[in-house]
Design an enzyme around this catalytic site. Sequence first.
Site, short mmCIF file in Angstrom:
data_model
loop_
_atom_site.label_atom_id
_atom_site.label_comp_id
_atom_site.label_asym_id
_atom_site.label_seq_id
_atom_site.Cartn_x
_atom_site.Cartn_y
_atom_site.Cartn_z
N LEU A 82 -0.49 1.27 -1.12
CA LEU A 82 0.11 2.52 -0.62
C LEU A 82 0.32 2.68 0.67
O LEU A 82 -0.26 2.49 1.65
CB LEU A 82 -0.90 3.73 -1.22
CG LEU A 82 -0.53 5.03 -1.07
CD1 LEU A 82 0.57 5.45 -1.99
CD2 LEU A 82 -1.79 6.03 -1.29
N HIS A 83 1.45 3.34 1.27
CA HIS A 83 1.74 3.70 2.38
C HIS A 83 2.81 4.80 2.78
O HIS A 83 3.65 5.01 1.66
CB HIS A 83 2.29 2.51 3.28
CG HIS A 83 3.42 1.88 2.51
ND1 HIS A 83 3.49 1.07 1.53
CD2 HIS A 83 4.90 1.86 3.04
CE1 HIS A 83 4.44 0.53 1.28
NE2 HIS A 83 5.46 0.98 1.95
N GLN A 84 2.39 5.86 3.43
CA GLN A 84 3.24 6.91 3.91
C GLN A 84 4.24 6.84 5.00
O GLN A 84 3.62 6.40 5.80
CB GLN A 84 2.44 8.22 3.98
CG GLN A 84 3.03 9.27 4.76
CD GLN A 84 3.33 10.45 3.78
OE1 GLN A 84 3.52 10.23 2.37
NE2 GLN A 84 3.74 11.60 4.14
#
Length: 208
Positions: free
Chosen positions: A159-161
């Site tokens: 996951l990465h924003q």
Amino acid sequence: MADAGSPDTSPLAEPPADYPGDREVTDGFELAGVPDAFQRLWTPHRLAYIKGGQEQVTTEESCPFCRAPQLSDEDALIVHRGEHAFVLLNLFPYNAGHLLVCPYRHVPDYTDIDDAETAEIAALTQTAMRVLRRVSNPSGFNLGMNQGVTGGAGIAAHLHQHVVPRWGGDGNFLPIIAQTKAITQTLGDVRGQVAAAWDAHDRTGSAP
């Protein structure tokens, strides 16, 4: 002016002079080295990423977001390390200062993170916006998480924003027509500026 039936003998009509080896590597149209009206931005470093794609990341050991915290901030392009998440520059940025907020845990989906991770990722995203406003004065931002391969995630396993600073006119003909993005600073320079501003923010509670 030459008659319609007479050959054109102007200098522009003369074929270019032969150079050794030209005929072996070119067709009969014109020489390979003849300049034209186009400028070219060469990005051969992207080939490894394009060829590998999602198949490059199969385990935590092959995940760049898991490996990054084990390196120095400079080598990993990290600008801040938190308790549950960290912030680093995107290796293939849409704009200068394009940041990624990542949990340390190797989880793929937004529903996989716990309350503490969710809160810290949100807080780090806000701080990233404040710091980038101070460093480069963007007029807007794009924030988002691409979930899964079909959702457009470059590395779907971790996951990465995204925090992408935007300026008026940055969506010009280069990225839209030529599918090419011109980045005006090196990643190392951007990392140094953002990391310094982030440290100042942590000390004072606001960007310098």
